[in-house]
Design a protein around this motif. Sequence first.
Motif, short mmCIF file in Angstrom:
data_model
loop_
_atom_site.label_atom_id
_atom_site.label_comp_id
_atom_site.label_asym_id
_atom_site.label_seq_id
_atom_site.Cartn_x
_atom_site.Cartn_y
_atom_site.Cartn_z
N VAL A 166 0.85 -1.18 0.00
CA VAL A 166 0.00 0.00 0.00
C VAL A 166 0.89 1.22 0.00
N ILE A 167 0.69 2.08 -0.99
CA ILE A 167 1.44 3.33 -1.05
C ILE A 167 0.58 4.41 -0.42
N LEU A 168 1.06 5.03 0.64
CA LEU A 168 0.31 6.09 1.30
C LEU A 168 1.01 7.40 1.02
N ASP A 169 0.45 8.17 0.09
CA ASP A 169 1.08 9.42 -0.32
C ASP A 169 0.52 10.56 0.50
N GLU A 170 1.29 11.01 1.49
CA GLU A 170 0.87 12.08 2.40
C GLU A 170 -0.55 11.84 2.93
N PRO A 171 -0.81 10.68 3.52
CA PRO A 171 -2.20 10.39 3.92
C PRO A 171 -2.66 11.21 5.11
N THR A 172 -1.73 11.81 5.81
CA THR A 172 -2.12 12.53 7.03
C THR A 172 -2.13 14.04 6.85
N THR A 173 -1.74 14.49 5.66
CA THR A 173 -1.77 15.94 5.43
C THR A 173 -3.21 16.41 5.54
N ALA A 174 -3.40 17.56 6.14
CA ALA A 174 -4.73 18.18 6.27
C ALA A 174 -5.66 17.40 7.18
N LEU A 175 -5.09 16.53 8.03
CA LEU A 175 -5.95 15.83 9.00
C LEU A 175 -5.67 16.35 10.41
N SER A 176 -6.72 16.28 11.24
CA SER A 176 -6.54 16.71 12.62
C SER A 176 -5.70 15.67 13.37
N LEU A 177 -5.34 16.00 14.59
CA LEU A 177 -4.48 15.13 15.39
C LEU A 177 -5.10 13.75 15.59
N VAL A 178 -6.39 13.76 16.00
CA VAL A 178 -7.08 12.50 16.28
C VAL A 178 -7.16 11.65 15.01
N GLU A 179 -7.45 12.32 13.90
CA GLU A 179 -7.63 11.60 12.65
C GLU A 179 -6.30 11.05 12.14
N THR A 180 -5.24 11.80 12.38
CA THR A 180 -3.91 11.31 12.02
C THR A 180 -3.61 10.02 12.78
N GLN A 181 -3.92 10.04 14.09
CA GLN A 181 -3.72 8.84 14.92
C GLN A 181 -4.45 7.65 14.31
N ARG A 182 -5.66 7.92 13.86
CA ARG A 182 -6.49 6.89 13.28
C ARG A 182 -5.81 6.26 12.06
N VAL A 183 -5.30 7.13 11.19
CA VAL A 183 -4.66 6.64 9.97
C VAL A 183 -3.43 5.81 10.33
N LEU A 184 -2.68 6.27 11.34
CA LEU A 184 -1.50 5.51 11.76
C LEU A 184 -1.90 4.13 12.28
N GLU A 185 -3.03 4.10 13.00
CA GLU A 185 -3.54 2.80 13.46
C GLU A 185 -3.83 1.87 12.30
N TYR A 186 -4.44 2.44 11.24
CA TYR A 186 -4.75 1.60 10.07
C TYR A 186 -3.49 1.02 9.49
N VAL A 187 -2.43 1.82 9.45
CA VAL A 187 -1.18 1.35 8.87
C VAL A 187 -0.62 0.21 9.71
N ASN A 188 -0.72 0.36 11.04
CA ASN A 188 -0.27 -0.73 11.92
C ASN A 188 -1.07 -2.00 11.69
N LYS A 189 -2.39 -1.82 11.49
CA LYS A 189 -3.24 -2.99 11.27
C LYS A 189 -2.88 -3.69 9.96
N LEU A 190 -2.52 -2.88 8.96
CA LEU A 190 -2.10 -3.47 7.68
C LEU A 190 -0.86 -4.33 7.89
N LYS A 191 0.06 -3.81 8.70
CA LYS A 191 1.29 -4.56 8.97
C LYS A 191 0.99 -5.85 9.73
N ASP A 192 0.05 -5.75 10.66
CA ASP A 192 -0.36 -6.95 11.40
C ASP A 192 -0.87 -8.03 10.44
N ARG A 193 -1.46 -7.59 9.35
CA ARG A 193 -2.01 -8.55 8.38
C ARG A 193 -1.01 -8.93 7.33
N GLY A 194 0.25 -8.59 7.56
CA GLY A 194 1.31 -9.07 6.67
C GLY A 194 1.53 -8.23 5.44
N LYS A 195 0.92 -7.04 5.38
CA LYS A 195 1.11 -6.20 4.20
C LYS A 195 2.34 -5.31 4.38
#
Lengths: 272, 348
Positions: A166-195
């Motif tokens: 998964v290529i994430l091109d500036e996925p957190t730009t223009a997001l609030s703090l809470v929402e940025t955290q959320r996106v980072l969580e998604y990235v961790n979950k992707l890694k948990d699933r072997g991606k």
Amino acid sequence: MNRGYIVEMRNIVKRFGSVVALRGVDFYVQENEVVGLVGDNGAGKSTLVKILFGIYAPDEGEIIVKGIKFRKLNPKLAYELGIVLVHQERILCENHTIWRNVFMGRELTNRLGFLKISEMKKIAYECLSQLGLTRMQVDTPVKYLSGGYMQGVQISRALTFDADLVILDEPTTALSLVETQRVLEYVNKLKDRGKSSIFISHNIYHVYPVADRFVILDRGRVVAEFYKKDLTPEDLAEIMISIARTGSVPEKYQKLNLRLTYGKGSSSRSTL
Amino acid sequence: MVNMYRNIGNTVTRVTKALSGYKLQIIITAIFLSLWFIFYIINPPAITNIFTYYSIASVAPFTIIPALSLTLIIIAREIDLSFSSIMALGALVTALTWKALGEASPLGVLLGLLAGLGAGLLNGVLICKLGIPSLIATIGTMFLWRGVVLVVTQGFSIPLGEYRGSPVFNVLVGRIYGIPAHFLWAIGLAIVFWVILNRHKFGAYIYYVGDNRIGAQMVGINVHRVLISLYAIHGVIAAFAGIVDTLEMATFWPTLGDIYMLKSVAAVVVGGTPVTGGVGTIYGTFIGGLILEFIEMGVLTSGVTGFWIRLVHGVVIIIALAAQGMLRRIELARARIIKMLIEESEEK
């Protein structure tokens, strides 16, 4: 380096008219690895991943995906090879429902091209649940979602198609703090699933928590590469500032710089 | 305060969830029914007479049929103004073929549809391959094909009355228990287009191209292929509408189609498809077309001069657009509340 490569890009050169955006970049991603691709604005980060996703064709160099060599890719081929792009300018149709957006451009159809709607809804729901979005109704139009969830919808495409990268091109730009955290969580979950992921940002505090390895681009070249375990966020910040000012890595970090050893003996290696 | 909003929000969500996606259809149906009611009050005998409906059914398809495929083009955020001329071109090819063969052969219809296909493809190529904005390109081809028709016919009409009663006539514009066959064709085509738009991959692509063209390209949708196909389909459908119109009149008129251009566009717009692209419905267009014909009938039967028709059309178009604008604003406000609710429920 005992893990397999998912993607290897060798000596990539890209020119836009007289402007040289990439000057012989070598770049690789291994299995189940999050690579933080960092660098200042205009360093060539976006250009590099756009080549990897097939939006641009490189002028020189080659791309090796899962052992197959390509001169260039196109978005359709990239998708088929298991590469998904999550863009800062969202690749979403906001008037349409979540499930349609998850499958955008890769709809499940029967032989005549008719949509398998209930199947797509089911899979979309499962994929969103895997990211922890269990309460989301897949019939909701995307325009009702906030920025972080919109990125979640894009990221869930990777799970739907069983993508590897998964290529994430500036996925957190223009997001609030809470929402940025959320996106980072998604990235961790992707890694948990072997991606694997490539996480692009010029904000190292967004990249640092999720990345395993950092690749630093500057004016179209890879100037440094580090493992996260070797650095603190402060170290990384210091390196980034030094590169922005002087174009080189501070002496005390040079021995950690993987780019001094990586690619030794390879003829395609450019002088860095 | 938040609790109150949540309660309102929950109710709103529950009710609208069942109807969401059908909002515009409901509004357009309501407008249609209220118009019916107004005309009923003004002139009950006309509105309760079955022949009024037969007469609407015999003229409405000429507006509705081209408006159906035009809806798809407008959803893809493009426009086609040349279809009125393509209607005449297709009908002319059919009429000339029949005159040459001396009989109402289906071959003539086929050639007419092929002419429409060719004209549609030309539009698509001009817009996609030469990069001419669709508004300009189709104004050009509108003049081009109208010019071809006028030069070929020298402005004369072609009478086709002798072919009345032939099988082709009966299939296209015959009467089934009084119902005009071309009205059934319009319903059939509306169903086909609805299925394409809502249940087929191509329909999904049309929506995506109109909603987020760059995004569509990035997920690998061939935008040019979608647009060229759309213009080709529109060309065929326009030619079909032209042929049907000519057969119903039993005469080919070189000016055929002129009045339908703005009427079909109006049907799409009244039907709730915004020119900003990405959304729109076939049902709305169908009812939109009926509304315009209904107004015409209502105005005429209420005893005022035909000059009022345009005026009332104008008023209805403006009201429809204003209502849609208002709806979008309500939608935005609602989106904000729903965003908040989703946020809260996910936090738990």
